[in-house]
Design a protein around this motif. Structure first.
Motif, PDB file in Angstrom:
ATOM      1  N   PHE A  72      -3.495  -6.827   2.724  1.00  9.94           N
ATOM      2  CA  PHE A  72      -2.906  -5.562   2.290  1.00  9.94           C
ATOM      3  C   PHE A  72      -3.844  -4.738   1.401  1.00  9.94           C
ATOM      4  CE2 PHE A  72       1.162  -7.453   3.617  1.00  9.94           C
ATOM      5  CZ  PHE A  72       1.626  -6.397   4.374  1.00  9.94           C
ATOM      6  N   SER A  73      -4.921  -5.334   0.908  1.00  7.33           N
ATOM      7  CA  SER A  73      -5.854  -4.571   0.082  1.00  7.33           C
ATOM      8  C   SER A  73      -6.559  -3.480   0.888  1.00  7.33           C
ATOM      9  CB  SER A  73      -6.876  -5.495  -0.580  1.00  7.33           C
ATOM     10  OG  SER A  73      -7.722  -6.070   0.398  1.00  7.33           O
ATOM     11  N   SER A  74      -6.514  -3.562   2.215  1.00 11.47           N
ATOM     12  CA  SER A  74      -7.100  -2.489   3.027  1.00 11.47           C
ATOM     13  C   SER A  74      -6.284  -1.194   2.923  1.00 11.47           C
ATOM     14  CB  SER A  74      -7.222  -2.921   4.489  1.00 11.47           C
ATOM     15  OG  SER A  74      -5.946  -3.134   5.050  1.00 11.47           O
ATOM     16  N   PHE A  75      -5.030  -1.301   2.465  1.00  6.46           N
ATOM     17  CA  PHE A  75      -4.187  -0.113   2.277  1.00  6.46           C
ATOM     18  C   PHE A  75      -4.323   0.463   0.879  1.00  6.46           C
ATOM     19  CE2 PHE A  75      -2.163  -2.386   5.749  1.00  6.46           C
ATOM     20  CZ  PHE A  75      -1.914  -1.372   6.657  1.00  6.46           C
ATOM     21  N   GLY A  93       8.869 -17.818   5.047  1.00  4.42           N
ATOM     22  CA  GLY A  93       8.342 -16.860   6.013  1.00  4.42           C
ATOM     23  C   GLY A  93       8.454 -15.408   5.587  1.00  4.42           C
ATOM     24  N   PHE A  94       8.746 -15.163   4.314  1.00  9.92           N
ATOM     25  CA  PHE A  94       8.778 -13.794   3.823  1.00  9.92           C
ATOM     26  C   PHE A  94       8.342 -13.754   2.373  1.00  9.92           C
ATOM     27  CE2 PHE A  94      12.921 -15.180   2.377  1.00  9.92           C
ATOM     28  CZ  PHE A  94      13.140 -14.475   1.204  1.00  9.92           C
ATOM     29  N   GLY A  95       8.087 -12.545   1.920  1.00  7.97           N
ATOM     30  CA  GLY A  95       7.669 -12.369   0.535  1.00  7.97           C
ATOM     31  C   GLY A  95       7.678 -10.903   0.162  1.00  7.97           C
ATOM     32  N   PHE A  96       7.054 -10.604  -0.959  1.00  4.25           N
ATOM     33  CA  PHE A  96       7.003  -9.244  -1.474  1.00  4.25           C
ATOM     34  C   PHE A  96       5.580  -8.926  -1.900  1.00  4.25           C
ATOM     35  CE2 PHE A  96      11.265 -10.788  -2.022  1.00  4.25           C
ATOM     36  CZ  PHE A  96      12.038  -9.736  -1.562  1.00  4.25           C
ATOM     37  N   VAL A  97       5.150  -7.724  -1.569  1.00  4.95           N
ATOM     38  CA  VAL A  97       3.840  -7.234  -1.975  1.00  4.95           C
ATOM     39  C   VAL A  97       4.068  -5.987  -2.819  1.00  4.95           C
ATOM     40  CG1 VAL A  97       1.652  -6.248  -1.191  1.00  4.95           C
ATOM     41  CG2 VAL A  97       2.694  -8.137   0.078  1.00  4.95           C
ATOM     42  N   THR A  98       3.472  -5.956  -3.990  1.00  9.58           N
ATOM     43  CA  THR A  98       3.563  -4.795  -4.871  1.00  9.58           C
ATOM     44  C   THR A  98       2.176  -4.183  -5.003  1.00  9.58           C
ATOM     45  OG1 THR A  98       5.359  -5.843  -6.099  1.00  9.58           O
ATOM     46  CG2 THR A  98       4.283  -3.955  -7.137  1.00  9.58           C
ATOM     47  N   PHE A  99       2.101  -2.891  -4.719  1.00  5.56           N
ATOM     48  CA  PHE A  99       0.845  -2.165  -4.831  1.00  5.56           C
ATOM     49  C   PHE A  99       0.757  -1.502  -6.197  1.00  5.56           C
ATOM     50  CE2 PHE A  99       1.451  -2.457  -0.270  1.00  5.56           C
ATOM     51  CZ  PHE A  99       0.175  -2.758   0.176  1.00  5.56           C
ATOM     52  N   GLN A 100      -0.453  -1.124  -6.583  1.00  8.00           N
ATOM     53  CA  GLN A 100      -0.640  -0.434  -7.853  1.00  8.00           C
ATOM     54  C   GLN A 100      -0.162   1.008  -7.790  1.00  8.00           C
ATOM     55  OE1 GLN A 100      -4.629  -0.935  -9.287  1.00  8.00           O
ATOM     56  NE2 GLN A 100      -4.438  -3.153  -9.378  1.00  8.00           N
ATOM     57  N   ASP A 101      -0.128   1.586  -6.579  1.00  5.32           N
ATOM     58  CA  ASP A 101       0.385   2.951  -6.465  1.00  5.32           C
ATOM     59  C   ASP A 101       1.214   3.111  -5.195  1.00  5.32           C
ATOM     60  OD1 ASP A 101      -1.420   3.876  -4.249  1.00  5.32           O
ATOM     61  OD2 ASP A 101      -2.947   3.556  -5.768  1.00  5.32           O
ATOM     62  N   ARG A 102       2.050   4.112  -5.232  1.00  4.22           N
ATOM     63  CA  ARG A 102       3.010   4.346  -4.156  1.00  4.22           C
ATOM     64  C   ARG A 102       2.341   4.731  -2.835  1.00  4.22           C
ATOM     65  NH1 ARG A 102       8.456   7.948  -4.491  1.00  4.22           N
ATOM     66  NH2 ARG A 102       9.116   7.562  -2.354  1.00  4.22           N
ATOM     67  N   SER A 103       1.224   5.437  -2.893  1.00  2.00           N
ATOM     68  CA  SER A 103       0.581   5.910  -1.661  1.00  2.00           C
ATOM     69  C   SER A 103       0.157   4.750  -0.761  1.00  2.00           C
ATOM     70  CB  SER A 103      -0.608   6.811  -1.978  1.00  2.00           C
ATOM     71  OG  SER A 103      -1.594   6.102  -2.687  1.00  2.00           O
ATOM     72  N   ALA A 104      -0.263   3.637  -1.347  1.00  4.16           N
ATOM     73  CA  ALA A 104      -0.639   2.467  -0.544  1.00  4.16           C
ATOM     74  C   ALA A 104       0.583   1.892   0.166  1.00  4.16           C
ATOM     75  CB  ALA A 104      -1.302   1.411  -1.424  1.00  4.16           C
ATOM     76  N   ALA A 105       1.696   1.784  -0.550  1.00  2.00           N
ATOM     77  CA  ALA A 105       2.935   1.278   0.061  1.00  2.00           C
ATOM     78  C   ALA A 105       3.400   2.218   1.169  1.00  2.00           C
ATOM     79  CB  ALA A 105       4.019   1.120  -1.000  1.00  2.00           C
ATOM     80  N   ASP A 106       3.303   3.520   0.933  1.00  2.37           N
ATOM     81  CA  ASP A 106       3.687   4.497   1.957  1.00  2.37           C
ATOM     82  C   ASP A 106       2.817   4.365   3.207  1.00  2.37           C
ATOM     83  OD1 ASP A 106       5.684   5.471   0.321  1.00  2.37           O
ATOM     84  OD2 ASP A 106       4.511   7.184  -0.399  1.00  2.37           O
ATOM     85  N   SER A 107       1.538   4.056   3.027  1.00  2.00           N
ATOM     86  CA  SER A 107       0.635   3.862   4.166  1.00  2.00           C
ATOM     87  C   SER A 107       1.058   2.658   5.002  1.00  2.00           C
ATOM     88  CB  SER A 107      -0.805   3.665   3.690  1.00  2.00           C
ATOM     89  OG  SER A 107      -1.280   4.810   3.050  1.00  2.00           O
ATOM     90  N   VAL A 108       1.468   1.577   4.343  1.00  2.00           N
ATOM     91  CA  VAL A 108       1.948   0.392   5.067  1.00  2.00           C
ATOM     92  C   VAL A 108       3.200   0.745   5.860  1.00  2.00           C
ATOM     93  CG1 VAL A 108       2.902  -1.935   4.835  1.00  2.00           C
ATOM     94  CG2 VAL A 108       0.961  -1.241   3.428  1.00  2.00           C
TER      95      VAL A 108
END
Length: 137
Positions: A72-75, A93-108
Motif C-alpha cells: 500500500f505504500s505505492s499509494f 484474512g482481513f485487516g485495516f490499513v491507515t494512511f497518513q493522508d486521505r488522498s492515499a486512501a482515496d486512491s486505493v
C-alpha cells in the motif's frame, strides 16, 4: 510470580497466549490490550471513522504487516497496518490499513476493481461504520 516486578505477566488463559502468538506471527511486538471493566475499545485516540483508515478483506493467509504496508505504500505513506486474528490465533484474512493522508486512501478506493495483492484481488472499503451495517438485530 517472580517475573511480574520486571514487567512480565504470566499468560493465564489460552486465549491470551493465542492472541499474543498471533500478534507475534503477523508482526506485532506488543500484547493486545482489551477494554476496561465496562467494555469499549480501550484507550485508542483515533476514530474508526477516519477517512484515512481502510478495511482490507480477502487477504491471503501468508499476509504480514510488513508485506501489506509495502504494497500500500505505492499509494502513499502508510501510518499503520492491523491484521485481525481469531481467539485461537489464526489470521482471519482481513485487516485495516491507515494512511497518513486521505488522498492515499482515496486512491486505493478509486482503484477498487484492480486492487491485487500477491496475485489475489482484495476488497478495500472505508473502515467507518455505514448506515444499515452492523449493530446486531
Amino acid at each position: 510470580f517472580w517475573l511480574k516486578p520486571l514487567g512480565f505477566e504470566p499468560l493465564l488463559r489460552s486465549t491470551d497466549f493465542a492472541t499474543t502468538f498471533c500478534n507475534m506471527a503477523v508482526g506485532k511486538n506488543k500484547r493486545l490490550t482489551k477494554g476496561g471493566k465496562k467494555g469499549g475499545k480501550g484507550g485508542e485516540s483515533h476514530s474508526d471513522d477516519s477517512p484515512e483508515k481502510l478495511f482490507v478483506g480477502g487477504l491471503p493467509r501468508t499476509t504480514t504487516q510488513e508485506s501489506l504496508a509495502a504494497h500500500f505504500s505505492s499509494f502513499g505513506p502508510v501510518a499503520s497496518v492491523e491484521l485481525k486474528c481469531d481467539p485461537q490465533g489464526s489470521f482471519r484474512g482481513f485487516g485495516f490499513v491507515t494512511f497518513q493522508d486521505r488522498s492515499a486512501a482515496d486512491s486505493v478506493l478509486a482503484n477498487a476493481a484492480n486492487n491485487m495483492f500477491e496475485g489475489k484481488w482484495i476488497d478495500c472499503k472505508p473502515s467507518g461504520s455505514r448506515p444499515g451495517k452492523g449493530g446486531g438485530k
